[in-house]
Design an enzyme around this catalytic site. Structure first.
Site, PDB file in Angstrom:
ATOM      1  N   ASP A 448    -121.563  38.570  18.827  1.00  0.00           N
ATOM      2  CA  ASP A 448    -120.036  38.029  18.564  1.00  0.00           C
ATOM      3  C   ASP A 448    -119.385  37.672  19.732  1.00  0.00           C
ATOM      4  OD1 ASP A 448    -118.069  37.339  16.944  1.00  0.00           O
ATOM      5  OD2 ASP A 448    -118.022  39.284  15.989  1.00  0.00           O
ATOM      6  N   ASP A 512    -116.067  33.546   9.034  1.00  0.00           N
ATOM      7  CA  ASP A 512    -115.622  34.951   8.469  1.00  0.00           C
ATOM      8  C   ASP A 512    -115.000  34.867   7.234  1.00  0.00           C
ATOM      9  OD1 ASP A 512    -116.239  36.360  10.518  1.00  0.00           O
ATOM     10  OD2 ASP A 512    -114.273  36.539  11.632  1.00  0.00           O
TER      11      ASP A 512
HETATM   12  C1  GLA Z   1    -115.597  39.115  14.190  1.00  0.00           C
HETATM   13  C2  GLA Z   1    -116.848  38.620  13.244  1.00  0.00           C
HETATM   14  C3  GLA Z   1    -116.833  39.334  12.031  1.00  0.00           C
HETATM   15  C4  GLA Z   1    -116.928  41.052  12.529  1.00  0.00           C
HETATM   16  C5  GLA Z   1    -115.663  41.439  13.506  1.00  0.00           C
HETATM   17  C6  GLA Z   1    -115.972  42.560  14.172  1.00  0.00           C
HETATM   18  O1  GLA Z   1    -114.444  38.555  13.619  1.00  0.00           O
HETATM   19  O2  GLA Z   1    -116.700  37.358  12.949  1.00  0.00           O
HETATM   20  O3  GLA Z   1    -118.072  39.157  11.387  1.00  0.00           O
HETATM   21  O4  GLA Z   1    -117.995  41.227  12.956  1.00  0.00           O
HETATM   22  O5  GLA Z   1    -115.566  40.191  14.510  1.00  0.00           O
HETATM   23  O6  GLA Z   1    -115.143  42.814  14.748  1.00  0.00           O
END
Ligand code: GLA
Length: 707
Positions: A448, A512
């Site tokens: 990430d 997301d």
């Molecule tokens: C980001 C990612 C999510 C999740 C969160 C965890 O927002 O896009 O899918 O993994 O971080 O903190």
């Protein structure tokens, strides 16, 4: 004296006139051979009241020779040598070797006054018809050259008079916008330090009203995960071009004598069959040349814990989730954020990549063993480039933060970026990741990257370029040490989706936002370039966490199953009925993933603007999804006219999925919904298939099998 270089691929030609500077004369449909009179027939007149010479629109346009739009190169030597003019000194071309699968030309150009050398490389991939271009500049002088800009330029014909560009934001990636392209132009500049949600580096130009199925279209993508500039310009003389390259911050590229700077690759593609021709070519190119899965097993179905439990990690409970996931048919179980020391919320602990033993007193091994016993692989979330102020890493090494001394830097999601060009920091990150992958049976990392670069300074100097390259090095080094591990590129969803990162990763987290209606648009935009097997698409809970909108399992399941499928929820808390439905969609995905993950994707221009119709086909089978996004435009649906069938072939046609609840807008359904039809290609193409009346936010899937 000019001569022509003719690069050809399966369907296309790229003809370059090599004079003082190289200039593309034609990029489009295949030309059998170059006519002797082409030089004469393409000679341009010189207009009144302007320069007395013809100015070519070269592969690197120059201000100094009278190109008054964006030049391809900008820089100076302490204020001098700022308007370079080049002459071609060498041309190397391979236009015959079809076996090599790519024809290419390299032009070396020199400016003996400014003491600069340019190398322009252009390739045409035989199978996919995709063009790749990059430019290298070398400082041949004996003082520093301050490079401000080096871009790749590709021309467009004058009949490309409409643009389709991308915009977006968190949870709303890959949105498209149309505009006329007759005068002036369009420019996007990305200064966010990652590929970004806002400025996805891709654009299309085409003939007026080009659509999914129709029109001449030229598509472009810049493979780069840092800052970029991408523009399309119409010159006042009507000639037009697309230009893309890295956006260099002040002082970011200062070339010492003999030093070089190279642009990222610009990928381009032409189609005479609308966006479908572009998407199929780009997808094939990406499959053949970019994606490198460690094994050729089918893409495993995921369960990701994020929206199920967030930071609330209890090993016993996670094992229960894994048991349920295994029963549903999940093949890879991923523990998301929250597993490392002190990570109880988003304000702390990034950088401390050690297991939180308070949460996992028996270690991570029992959880992984349990996951493996359910027949699933195990994956883990990391965010290596980041540090929280409240972390041991920050307390010990506050100087590892990417930033500028003397200024306050705003945090983003309460975190800061680490300076990957700091070798100690780089080595620490590599050793932590290497240790995790060595210690545990992990086959997948969700990598990430959750904030933008605000003061990207390394030793006080602008450093997005260096940071981006260091990131590539870090991932490459990890891939080399652990070639069996797959990596997902995630950046608050789709903030780092591009071809250069895909060379070293294996999946993208597209967004997301798991809201199926939003996903219909997001996945559509993404699919113009990336094949479904790298597009992470999950079934989320009935009430979407990012929009609070509710969707039936039909809408959620159908939307997720056309990508690289997963589920993102807590299966322990779901009802038996929902769980049964998850198993159903997972099974449907597995039944068809051989076509989904290797076939040709297509979209149809719907008669009802509130429908999204898309599918995938190989030589024997075809799947078509019809999604009713909003209320149908008319009381009765338009027949589904399927153009990508063979006229004389017979097809077995069957509905494999439709809304499970009762239809609200229809009191009598067409009888064929419960039957298998036999229809010939020309009937399907010209007369079409009559569909049921779909309620808003519901979807069906039709399967066609060639007999
Ligand atoms: C980001 C990612 C999510 C999740 C969160 C965890 O927002 O896009 O899918 O993994 O971080 O903190």
């Amino acid at each position: 004296m000019s001569e022509f270089i003719h690069l050809t691929s399966k369907n296309h030609s790229l003809i370059i006139k090599s004079g003082r500077v190289p200039e593309i004369l034609h990029w489009g449909a295949k030309i059998a051979s170059i006519d002797e009179d082409l030089l004469l027939s393409t000679e341009r007149p010189i207009s009144q009241a302007r320069l007395d010479v013809d100015v070519p629109l070269s592969l690197c346009p120059e201000l100094g020779s009278g190109h008054f739009n964006a030049p391809g190169v900008e820089g100076h030597r302490d204020g001098l040598d700022w308007a370079p003019v080049f002459n071609t000194t060498r041309v190397e071309a391979n236009t015959t070797d079809v076996e090599a699968n790519v024809q290419q030309a390299t032009f070396v150009l020199e400016d003996t006054v400014a003491k600069l050398e340019l190398t322009v490389e252009i390739k045409l991939d035989y199978q996919s018809d995709v063009v790749q271009k990059r430019v290298t500049i070398t400082n041949k002088g004996d003082s520093k050259y301050y490079l401000n800009k080096l871009s790749s330029t590709l021309p467009l014909p004058n009949h490309a008079n409409e643009l389709m560009t991308f915009h977006g934001r968190w949870c709303h990636e890959f949105q498209t916008q149309r505009q006329r392209f007759e005068h002036g132009g369009f420019m996007q500049e990305n200064r966010r330090g990652r590929t970004s949600h806002e400025n996805f580096p891709e654009m299309f130009a085409g003939t007026q009203g080009f659509s999914e199925q129709q029109g001449l279209v030229w598509g472009f993508h810049l493979g780069w995960s840092g800052n970029h500039q991408m523009r399309a310009d119409v010159r006042s003389d009507g000639r037009r071009f697309v230009q893309a390259g890295e956006l260099l911050l002040a002082g970011e590229s200062i070339l010492e004598p003999q030093a070089s700077y190279q642009t990222p690759w610009l990928f381009g593609c032409y189609s005479n069959s609308g966006l479908n021709g572009i998407a199929q070519r780009f997808q094939q190119f990406v499959r053949d040349n970019i994606i490198d899965f460690p094994t050729d097993k089918p893409r495993p179905v995921h369960l990701n814990t994020w929206e199920g439990i967030y930071f609330d990690h209890k090993p016993e409970y996670i094992m229960q989730m894994a048991t349920e996931a295994g029963v549903m048919g999940v093949e890879r179980f991923i523990i998301d954020d929250g597993w490392f020391i002190g990570r109880d919320g988003e304000r702390a602990a990034l950088g401390d990549w050690y297991l939180d033993e308070a949460k996992y007193p028996n270690g991570l091994e029992p959880v992984i063993d349990h996951v493996n016993q359910q027949g699933m692989e195990f994956g883990l979330w990391v965010e290596p480039e980041m540090v929280s102020q409240d972390s041991n890493l920050y307390r010990n090494h506050p100087d590892w933060v990417l930033g500028l001394q003397g200024y306050h830097q705003p945090s983003g999601r309460w975190q800061y970026v680490l300076d990957l060009q700091n070798s100690e920091c780089f080595d620490y990150l590599f050793s932590r990741l290497d240790d995790l992958l060595t210690r545990y049976n992990i086959t997948y990392l969700k990598w990430d990257m959750n904030r933008e670069l605000v003061q990207p300074g390394h030793n006080g100097k602008a450093a997005v370029h260096g940071q981006t390259q260091a990131l590539y090095r870090l991932v490459d080094q990890l891939n080399e040490a652990h070639p069996e591990v797959e990596i997902e590129s995630c950046s608050s969803g789709g903030g780092r989706i591009d071809l250069e990162i895909l060379k070293r990763t294996h999946r993208f987290w597209a967004s997301d936002c798991n809201d199926a209606l939003e996903r219909q648009a997001i996945q559509k935009g993404m699919s113009y370039f990336f094949p479904p097997e790298v597009m992470g698409a999950h079934i989320g809970p009935a009430e979407c966490h990012s929009t609070n909108r509710r969707h039936s399992i039909n809408m959620r399941g159908v939307t997720a199953l056309m990508g690289h499928m997963g589920v993102e929820l807590d299966p322990v808390k779901e009802s038996q009925e929902e769980k049964k439905a998850f198993s159903h969609y997972i099974a449907l995905h597995k039944r068809f993933r051989h076509i989904l993950h290797s076939g040709r994707s297509f979209r149809m221009d719907p008669a009802d603007k509130n429908q999204n119709i898309y599918g995938v086909q190989n030589d024997d089978e075809m799947l078509i999804t019809v999604c009713q996004l909003a209320m149908p435009d008319h009381a009765l649906p338009s027949p589904l006219r399927i153009s990508c069938v063979e006229d004389n072939a017979q097809y077995k046609v069957k509905l494999v999925e439709m809304p499970q609840t009762s239809f609200q807008l229809m009191k009598q359904r067409p009888q064929w919904l419960d039957k298998t039809l036999t229809l010939s290609g020309d009937n399907l193409k010209e007369i079409g298939l009559t569909l049921p009346i779909l309620d808003p936010e519901s979807a069906l899937i039709v399967h066609l099998e060639k007999m």
